[in-house]
Design an enzyme around this catalytic site. Sequence first.
Site, PDB file in Angstrom:
ATOM      1  N   SER A  87       4.639  -1.436   3.971  1.00 16.26           N
ATOM      2  CA  SER A  87       4.853  -2.827   4.384  1.00 16.26           C
ATOM      3  C   SER A  87       5.036  -3.734   3.175  1.00 16.26           C
ATOM      4  CB  SER A  87       3.658  -3.320   5.211  1.00 16.26           C
ATOM      5  OG  SER A  87       3.471  -2.527   6.354  1.00 16.26           O
ATOM      6  N   TYR A 110       0.307   4.735   0.643  1.00 13.47           N
ATOM      7  CA  TYR A 110      -0.510   5.850   1.145  1.00 13.47           C
ATOM      8  C   TYR A 110       0.363   6.876   1.868  1.00 13.47           C
ATOM      9  CZ  TYR A 110      -5.166   3.835   0.237  1.00 13.47           C
ATOM     10  OH  TYR A 110      -6.309   3.366  -0.351  1.00 13.47           O
ATOM     11  N   SER A 111       0.990   6.460   2.963  1.00  6.02           N
ATOM     12  CA  SER A 111       1.705   7.407   3.818  1.00  6.02           C
ATOM     13  C   SER A 111       2.922   7.997   3.118  1.00  6.02           C
ATOM     14  CB  SER A 111       2.155   6.722   5.108  1.00  6.02           C
ATOM     15  OG  SER A 111       1.047   6.308   5.867  1.00  6.02           O
ATOM     16  N   GLN A 135       0.833  -1.208   0.000  1.00  4.20           N
ATOM     17  CA  GLN A 135       0.000   0.000   0.000  1.00  4.20           C
ATOM     18  C   GLN A 135       0.866   1.256   0.000  1.00  4.20           C
ATOM     19  OE1 GLN A 135      -1.979   1.593   3.690  1.00  4.20           O
ATOM     20  NE2 GLN A 135      -3.835   0.861   2.680  1.00  4.20           N
ATOM     21  N   GLU A 147     -11.960  -1.209   6.692  1.00  2.00           N
ATOM     22  CA  GLU A 147     -10.970  -1.530   7.719  1.00  2.00           C
ATOM     23  C   GLU A 147     -11.508  -1.303   9.127  1.00  2.00           C
ATOM     24  OE1 GLU A 147      -7.449   0.822   6.127  1.00  2.00           O
ATOM     25  OE2 GLU A 147      -6.479  -0.878   7.093  1.00  2.00           O
ATOM     26  N   GLU A 156      -4.807   7.729  19.742  1.00  4.46           N
ATOM     27  CA  GLU A 156      -5.206   9.113  20.008  1.00  4.46           C
ATOM     28  C   GLU A 156      -6.321   9.552  19.059  1.00  4.46           C
ATOM     29  OE1 GLU A 156      -1.642   8.192  21.951  1.00  4.46           O
ATOM     30  OE2 GLU A 156      -2.063   8.037  19.810  1.00  4.46           O
TER      31      GLU A 156
END
Length: 774
Positions: free
Chosen positions: A157, A124-125, A122, A240, A383
């Site tokens: 990952s 994304y980040s 993935q 998810e 958080e």
Amino acid sequence: MPIDYAAFRRELAAFARQACPPEIRAVVAAGQKITKREYQAWQQILNDRGWGAPSWPVEVGGTGWDIRQRLIFEEVMAENDCPPLYHHGLGHIGPVIIRFGTPEQKARFLPRILDGSDWWCQGYSEPGAGSDLASLQTSARRDGEDWVINGQKIWTSHAHEASMIYMLVRTSKEAKKQEGISLLLVPMDTPGITVRPIRTIDGWHHLNEVFFDEVRVRADNLIGEEGKGWTCAKFLLERERLPPANVARLALMHRQVSALLQQAAQAAQAAQAAQAAGARRDFGVLQHKLLLCEAELQGARVMMAQATDDLIHQRPLGVQPSAIKMSCADVAQRLTTIALDAVGPEAAHRFLAEEGGDELPAATWIQNYMFTRARTIAGGTSEVQRNVIANALLGADQASPAAAPLFPGMLFDAADRFAQDHVHSATLPGDPVRELGWTATLVPEADGGVGGTLADLASVVEGLAAQGLQLPVIEACAVVPLLLRAAPAEVAGPWLQAVAESEVQMAPLAALSVLPKDSSLRAVRSEGGFVLDGRVPGVDVTLPASHWLAVATLDGAPALFLVDAERIGAPAARYRTMEGRRAADFVLAAVALPATALIAQGEPLRAALAAAGDAALLLTLVDTVAAQAALIRHTLTHLQERRQFGVALATFQVLRHRVADMFVKAQCAQGLVMHAFHALDAGAPDLRRTLQLARLSIAETARAAAEAAIQMHGGMGLSEEVLATRLAQRLIASEFRYGDRLGQLAQLLHAADASAAGHPSSSFSSNTPAGSAR
């Protein structure tokens, strides 16, 4: 035709045991890192059986299973040490392609996900776009029949072994940042892609940075419309929200850590017996922590079952996914912390083997400990989850997720109304427990009662506790009729009818702090009857009693006596309990009883004492979780109304997060109560252990909630006239009713020591049917 979920579970279990290769199951059972080879081999086996995509519809090669079947699938596979499904292909991009892809894209990509040919990662980040994903800067420009990509992704990952990446890219900067984002599928062997490993604290290589330098990808690898990638991303994130594998895999981890702890304790004992150096290690505190994890896992499992039921019936999930995610992440970290302590210093000193070194198998658990630090970060930090929960709890919508009763119905409504009318009364009029007919609830219809269940009585207990009113419902309406059933029918029948019709005011002559069987009274035979001696502290005297039920030791065995209150006489001392009850100490000195006072002994009494004890403990748990929910509601109101420095307390993030933590723990506690009721209804042989685990966990949760609420109320939290203070006192006192939690812990630890003498195992149960939470 209705689905036979029990038969489905059996079919899955038989397949798992037969089809999953032993070498793969060994890796999973040992808690070792599952590699691409094991994932792909298992995926191929499942796909050959037609089970390669449990969450996909049949028309694209999936099973078409409902959410409950998928939950059962995850549970059974984990119970049998089978690997989880690799999520990036099957759980993430696969459903996105099914929803937004073209027929040609589905034909190209889905079969290779099903058979494991493609291994996805993935994208994304980015360094400047983690939780704030909409700020991503990796760009893609259109050039003829290609998209040209430039930029960087991070925390990717398995990028180093993936064949494909699905990635969000910015295709326009003219609109607001959520717009102008597109979703592209890119082969990882495309020129211009560079993968750089990120070495993480666990010692495993699974994260990477991925750089894109003029990377060209076919235009028809765009999923959905240009600039609508954010829609695809939200769809994926929604899917998810409730991953059924979380709780199932944690149950497997609990079993693994339980076995590890038992092995470590046995090895330490053997070394100590041999007087080996450094052998003195006490594992009792770790076993205590493991028991708490087991209890909270069971609570999380019921939360998952309820959320599954909500999905099936198309009810909104609300904040349940956030609560489950937070709870599972917390338990995962605590389990691996227990493992870290269990494996000890030798494993820590041999964390990673280098050339010529032997890897210590126990060191895998240190890697697991390090790896689970990410559980409170990945998939939405804890958080962020607290913010989600706090926004729901403290938002404008007064239909708070903290408001729904566990046992709704007419009995709850009646008790709730009565409590609201009298919660501020200094004294209660008459004898409301008997006048409202609650004493008839558990009395059989044949004896003039309602013939209700413990769940019916739980409605009354919850309704009263929700408003903070103290009445001895458990003692008068549960303990009394259940003990009377030990007497012969010709004796019990008339007395049960008298109790149901309020012709007598009967109460147990027993301390609130002990189970009915744990009596300090002694009885001896005398001419024409018996003599009773002993001291009974802490008896509830909120309501008057015309008759007492007293358990005493007679000839070395328990015996039940029914005694007129006049014979017992006035108490030696009166006082108020921490929770606001009226209580008294009774001292019996050679109290003479007629022979007819003895109404039960032997096996019938032992069974009745066990039933009364279980019911009292279970209803006390109901009372506790109801008071906890009420305390949360009052705390929310206080935070919204109370102002400091010109703003409401509800605007301070630290307080918002604290009340969110209270809510998550309360949800888990409610799940434990519902699991205990299921165990009671099913006649589970381990009911007492289930109740003890629930008491252990809920007592700690309740005390923490009380302390947090007092702190958040400030000075008002120390004032008795504030209902929140009385609720806090009630929660703190609840752990000392019907057997204190330390006593329950001692029994659980003793049972664990006995179990360690046999084969290592976990007592975590997954027999609660999904959706049975309410």
